[in-house]
Write a protein that holds these residues in place. Structure first.
Motif, PDB file in Angstrom:
ATOM      1  N   ALA A  68       0.646  -1.268  -0.057  1.00 24.23           N
ATOM      2  CA  ALA A  68       0.027  -0.091  -0.111  1.00 24.23           C
ATOM      3  C   ALA A  68       1.036   1.411  -0.092  1.00 24.23           C
ATOM      4  O   ALA A  68       0.558   2.273  -0.676  1.00 24.23           O
ATOM      5  N   LEU A  69       1.953   1.340   0.828  1.00 23.44           N
ATOM      6  CA  LEU A  69       2.904   2.381   0.887  1.00 23.44           C
ATOM      7  C   LEU A  69       3.382   2.712  -0.473  1.00 23.44           C
ATOM      8  O   LEU A  69       3.655   3.702  -1.087  1.00 23.44           O
ATOM      9  N   GLY A  70       4.055   1.628  -1.058  1.00 26.38           N
ATOM     10  CA  GLY A  70       4.522   1.765  -2.378  1.00 26.38           C
ATOM     11  C   GLY A  70       3.872   2.175  -3.726  1.00 26.38           C
ATOM     12  O   GLY A  70       4.206   2.857  -4.265  1.00 26.38           O
ATOM     13  N   VAL A  71       2.485   1.559  -3.420  1.00 27.84           N
ATOM     14  CA  VAL A  71       1.531   2.062  -4.519  1.00 27.84           C
ATOM     15  C   VAL A  71       1.224   3.616  -4.266  1.00 27.84           C
ATOM     16  O   VAL A  71       1.115   4.335  -5.207  1.00 27.84           O
ATOM     17  N   ALA A  72       1.057   4.147  -3.158  1.00 22.30           N
ATOM     18  CA  ALA A  72       0.627   5.330  -2.806  1.00 22.30           C
ATOM     19  C   ALA A  72       1.859   6.059  -3.252  1.00 22.30           C
ATOM     20  O   ALA A  72       1.665   7.362  -3.778  1.00 22.30           O
ATOM     21  N   SER A  73       3.102   5.764  -3.079  1.00 20.83           N
ATOM     22  CA  SER A  73       4.289   6.585  -3.309  1.00 20.83           C
ATOM     23  C   SER A  73       4.403   6.547  -4.910  1.00 20.83           C
ATOM     24  O   SER A  73       4.957   7.603  -5.448  1.00 20.83           O
ATOM     25  N   LEU A  74       4.108   5.335  -5.751  1.00 16.57           N
ATOM     26  CA  LEU A  74       4.176   5.525  -6.955  1.00 16.57           C
ATOM     27  C   LEU A  74       3.355   6.871  -7.487  1.00 16.57           C
ATOM     28  O   LEU A  74       3.634   7.307  -8.473  1.00 16.57           O
ATOM     29  N   LEU A  75       2.019   6.683  -7.179  1.00 18.99           N
ATOM     30  CA  LEU A  75       1.036   7.567  -7.549  1.00 18.99           C
ATOM     31  C   LEU A  75       1.712   9.160  -7.025  1.00 18.99           C
ATOM     32  O   LEU A  75       1.601  10.001  -7.905  1.00 18.99           O
ATOM     33  N   PHE A  76       2.101   9.262  -5.765  1.00 19.11           N
ATOM     34  CA  PHE A  76       2.435  10.707  -5.426  1.00 19.11           C
ATOM     35  C   PHE A  76       3.599  11.184  -5.885  1.00 19.11           C
ATOM     36  O   PHE A  76       4.012  11.987  -5.901  1.00 19.11           O
ATOM     37  N   VAL A 124       8.188  13.591   3.006  1.00 20.41           N
ATOM     38  CA  VAL A 124       6.787  13.623   3.326  1.00 20.41           C
ATOM     39  C   VAL A 124       6.234  12.280   3.609  1.00 20.41           C
ATOM     40  O   VAL A 124       5.257  12.152   4.755  1.00 20.41           O
ATOM     41  N   MET A 125       6.503  11.239   3.040  1.00 19.45           N
ATOM     42  CA  MET A 125       6.163  10.023   3.300  1.00 19.45           C
ATOM     43  C   MET A 125       6.668   9.105   4.517  1.00 19.45           C
ATOM     44  O   MET A 125       6.011   8.231   5.138  1.00 19.45           O
ATOM     45  N   LEU A 126       7.864   9.478   4.744  1.00 19.63           N
ATOM     46  CA  LEU A 126       8.738   8.820   5.818  1.00 19.63           C
ATOM     47  C   LEU A 126       7.850   8.904   7.200  1.00 19.63           C
ATOM     48  O   LEU A 126       7.865   7.912   7.769  1.00 19.63           O
ATOM     49  N   PRO A 127       7.280   9.785   7.586  1.00 20.04           N
ATOM     50  CA  PRO A 127       6.678   9.780   9.058  1.00 20.04           C
ATOM     51  C   PRO A 127       5.441   8.771   8.796  1.00 20.04           C
ATOM     52  O   PRO A 127       5.079   8.110   9.708  1.00 20.04           O
ATOM     53  N   ILE A 128       4.747   8.919   7.785  1.00 26.08           N
ATOM     54  CA  ILE A 128       3.853   7.737   7.425  1.00 26.08           C
ATOM     55  C   ILE A 128       4.316   6.399   7.475  1.00 26.08           C
ATOM     56  O   ILE A 128       3.615   5.358   8.091  1.00 26.08           O
ATOM     57  N   VAL A 129       5.516   6.228   6.696  1.00 29.36           N
ATOM     58  CA  VAL A 129       6.410   4.893   6.949  1.00 29.36           C
ATOM     59  C   VAL A 129       6.331   4.469   8.309  1.00 29.36           C
ATOM     60  O   VAL A 129       6.426   3.287   8.839  1.00 29.36           O
ATOM     61  N   PHE A 130       6.939   5.489   8.954  1.00 31.05           N
ATOM     62  CA  PHE A 130       7.489   4.948  10.534  1.00 31.05           C
ATOM     63  C   PHE A 130       6.436   4.626  11.532  1.00 31.05           C
ATOM     64  O   PHE A 130       6.186   3.966  12.226  1.00 31.05           O
ATOM     65  N   SER A 131       5.130   5.557  11.278  1.00 30.90           N
ATOM     66  CA  SER A 131       3.932   5.346  11.923  1.00 30.90           C
ATOM     67  C   SER A 131       3.432   3.876  11.655  1.00 30.90           C
ATOM     68  O   SER A 131       3.087   3.071  12.712  1.00 30.90           O
ATOM     69  N   VAL A 132       3.225   3.251  10.509  1.00 32.73           N
ATOM     70  CA  VAL A 132       2.680   2.072  10.015  1.00 32.73           C
ATOM     71  C   VAL A 132       3.731   1.017  10.340  1.00 32.73           C
ATOM     72  O   VAL A 132       3.554  -0.052  11.062  1.00 32.73           O
ATOM     73  N   TYR A 159       8.917  -1.564   4.988  1.00 36.37           N
ATOM     74  CA  TYR A 159       7.859  -0.411   4.470  1.00 36.37           C
ATOM     75  C   TYR A 159       8.835   0.750   3.703  1.00 36.37           C
ATOM     76  O   TYR A 159       8.215   1.258   2.861  1.00 36.37           O
ATOM     77  N   ALA A 160      10.057   0.972   4.319  1.00 38.32           N
ATOM     78  CA  ALA A 160      10.948   2.139   3.624  1.00 38.32           C
ATOM     79  C   ALA A 160      11.542   1.777   2.232  1.00 38.32           C
ATOM     80  O   ALA A 160      11.321   2.701   1.356  1.00 38.32           O
ATOM     81  N   LEU A 161      11.632   0.655   2.180  1.00 36.10           N
ATOM     82  CA  LEU A 161      12.368   0.496   0.563  1.00 36.10           C
ATOM     83  C   LEU A 161      11.512   0.476  -0.250  1.00 36.10           C
ATOM     84  O   LEU A 161      11.681   1.127  -1.531  1.00 36.10           O
ATOM     85  N   PRO A 162      10.131  -0.128  -0.357  1.00 38.77           N
ATOM     86  CA  PRO A 162       9.218  -0.009  -1.224  1.00 38.77           C
ATOM     87  C   PRO A 162       8.785   1.490  -1.530  1.00 38.77           C
ATOM     88  O   PRO A 162       8.453   1.605  -2.513  1.00 38.77           O
ATOM     89  N   THR A 163       8.734   2.350  -0.476  1.00 40.53           N
ATOM     90  CA  THR A 163       8.309   3.577  -0.580  1.00 40.53           C
ATOM     91  C   THR A 163       9.506   4.471  -1.245  1.00 40.53           C
ATOM     92  O   THR A 163       9.150   5.066  -2.342  1.00 40.53           O
ATOM     93  N   ALA A 164      10.534   4.167  -0.839  1.00 39.86           N
ATOM     94  CA  ALA A 164      11.692   5.109  -1.377  1.00 39.86           C
ATOM     95  C   ALA A 164      11.945   4.475  -2.726  1.00 39.86           C
ATOM     96  O   ALA A 164      12.376   5.228  -3.703  1.00 39.86           O
ATOM     97  N   GLY A 165      11.856   3.103  -3.210  1.00 34.03           N
ATOM     98  CA  GLY A 165      12.008   2.761  -4.341  1.00 34.03           C
ATOM     99  C   GLY A 165      11.030   3.216  -5.317  1.00 34.03           C
ATOM    100  O   GLY A 165      11.245   3.408  -6.745  1.00 34.03           O
ATOM    101  N   ALA A 166       9.759   3.645  -4.891  1.00 32.09           N
ATOM    102  CA  ALA A 166       8.822   3.991  -5.876  1.00 32.09           C
ATOM    103  C   ALA A 166       9.096   5.321  -6.269  1.00 32.09           C
ATOM    104  O   ALA A 166       8.956   5.651  -7.301  1.00 32.09           O
ATOM    105  N   PHE A 167       9.559   6.318  -5.306  1.00 34.31           N
ATOM    106  CA  PHE A 167       9.859   7.573  -5.667  1.00 34.31           C
ATOM    107  C   PHE A 167      11.091   7.529  -6.477  1.00 34.31           C
ATOM    108  O   PHE A 167      11.195   8.576  -7.509  1.00 34.31           O
ATOM    109  N   ALA A 168      11.933   6.721  -6.307  1.00 34.83           N
ATOM    110  CA  ALA A 168      13.104   6.643  -7.289  1.00 34.83           C
ATOM    111  C   ALA A 168      12.984   6.224  -8.606  1.00 34.83           C
ATOM    112  O   ALA A 168      13.356   6.978  -9.514  1.00 34.83           O
TER     113      ALA A 168
END
Length: 458
Positions: free
Chosen positions: A111-119, A131-139, A150-159
């Motif tokens: 879910a975090l990765g898909v959100a980051s792809l869109l965002f 912007v997304m890391l506080p959400i990542v840490f909270s989850v 949680y962090a790598l799928p998020t960071a990878g999506a932005f990359a």
């Protein structure tokens, strides 16, 4: 420069090109000279060394600089305005929360990765990550497990989005330099970004989370709570993210219909769709739409002007670097160096898309900046692309992805993104190399593999 005949043969011109790149890397790495200044200086010296007349040096520099900025500055500027409006209002938190609810907490990394792809479509890598890391840490605190899960799928999506998809400066610059259609580059980049992210970032993130047990940092980004007063509705956020893609798709679709003779290009509705779907116009419409729907009940007109105006400051350096990269590319073309390189590549039989990837990869490893690697590689390979017959519009878009892939792989200690991720996640250098560097390398090589496969098939 028109009517200029190369002064030297292929060997000396290639030697000048090699010397120019070596000098560029030396100035950036050894003397820590800013990339913008280094590119301008090397462009001047390369023009003189290649025999361009003194009175033609400045016009050649300005042609390359202005031609690149005409596209890059407009798209990047409009893109960051959209991203800034979403960031300030809490659009990322709304989108991430909705997707986590949809997928369930057990699939929170997805879910975090898909959100980051869109965002990640309108937002730059470093801003999106912050912007997304506080959400990542909270989850991560709520669900448990290593924060890398949680962090790598998020960071990878932005990359991935930052490297593959306009209006980010890398793919925009590469598309301008080699003459690829911007709308088609966006569509191809978005299509390839999804499997690349899934394989290189999401699946690898799940594996790395089991392999490296990393706790959520306590002293970074506060306590992970994400609060926004009066955040936008989910449908509003989705409409802002999807609007430019739909408009650009309308432009590309009508272009295909007119090219095949299905509809006449003289029809008013066809011309209208092609106008509003042109990438700059699509982004302009989206900016205006975002300003209206996101400010309603939240900000005054003056505050909106401050938000979108403030978004431009941080990207000025990136815009100038891409313009200077276009200047360097212009010198390479005008001096005949580009044609000499094109002829050499043709004699080796190496596909131009492979050469583009290798050049970008070498520049990335040597000096760290993905932006510098993309702009320099695109300028070097552009003449070879133009000299290669039979390349379709899709082929050109795939070459852009190859350049972006090469400029993404093998991130290490000379890359600012390496330190950004390592610092935020509380990792030492060794762990960052084993996680972030591996993921970036997977993104680069998998992205190139997909692009090269399509290049061979289509």
């Amino acid at each position: 420069m028109e009517n200029f005949e190369p002064v030297y043969g292929t060997g000396p011109l290639l030697g000048i090109a090699a010397g120019a790149i070596a000098l560029l890397l030396f100035l950036i790495i050894r003397f820590k000279l800013h990339a913008f200044i280094a590119l301008v200086l090397v462009s001047v010296l390369t023009a003189l060394a290649a025999g361009i007349p003194v009175d033609g040096v400045v016009p050649t520099l300005l042609d390359g600089f202005g031609g690149t900025l005409a596209n890059v500055a407009l798209l990047v500027g409009l893109g960051v305005m959209i991203g800034r409006m979403l960031e300030v209002t809490g659009g990322a938190a709304v989108l991430a929360g909705a997707l986590i609810k949809l997928f369930g907490e057990k699939r929170a990394p997805l879910a975090l990765g898909v959100a980051s792809l869109l965002f990640g479509f309108p937002i730059f890598f470093d801003v999106g990550l912050v912007v997304m890391l506080p959400i990542v840490f909270s989850v991560a605190r709520r669900v448990g497990g290593s924060v890398l899960t949680y962090a790598l799928p998020t960071a990878g999506a932005f990359a991935v989005m930052h490297a593959f998809v306009p209006p980010h400066p890398g793919p925009v610059t590469a598309a301008v330099e080699i003459g690829a259609d911007m709308g088609l580059t966006l569509l191809v980049g978005a299509v390839l970004a999804i499997p690349t992210w899934y394989l290189a970032s999401y699946l690898y993130g799940l594996w790395a989370g089991k392999r490296f047990e990393l706790p959520v940092p306590d002293d970074i980004m506060g306590n992970g709570d994400v609060k926004h007063e009066n955040p936008p509705h989910l449908l509003t956020v989705l409409s802002i993210l999807l609007l430019p893609m739909l408009l650009i798709f309308a432009n590309t679709g009508t272009g295909t219909l007119t090219a095949t003779g299905t509809v006449s290009e003289d029809l008013v509705w066809v011309q209208s769709l092609q106008l509003v779907g042109a990438t700059p116009i699509a982004l302009l419409i989206t900016v205006l739409y975002a300003m209206v729907v996101l400010s309603n009940g939240r900000f005054t007109r003056q505050r909106v002007e401050e938000i979108v105006g403030g978004a431009l400051g941080p990207v000025c350096g990136i815009i100038l670097i891409t313009g200077a990269g276009g200047m360097f590319g212009g010198v390479l073309r005008a001096s005949g160096i580009g044609q000499a390189l094109a002829g050499s590549l043709e004699s080796t039989g190496m596909p131009v898309i492979v050469a583009a990837f290798i050049i970008a990869l070498a520049l990335r490893v040597a000096q760290g900046s993905a932006t510098v690697a993309i702009t320099t590689a695109a300028g070097l390979i552009a003449p070879a692309v133009q000299a290669t017959s039979g390349l379709s519009s899709i082929d050109l878009a795939l070459i852009v992805i190859a350049i972006a892939s090469g400029a993404t792989a093998l991130s290490h200690v000379n890359d600012s993104g390496f330190w950004l991720v390592g610092r935020f996640l509380g990792m030492d250098v060794k762990t960052t190399l084993k996680t972030w560097t591996v993921m970036e390398t997977l993104i680069g090589f998998i992205g190139f593999g997909l692009a090269f496969g399509l290049y061979l098939v289509l």
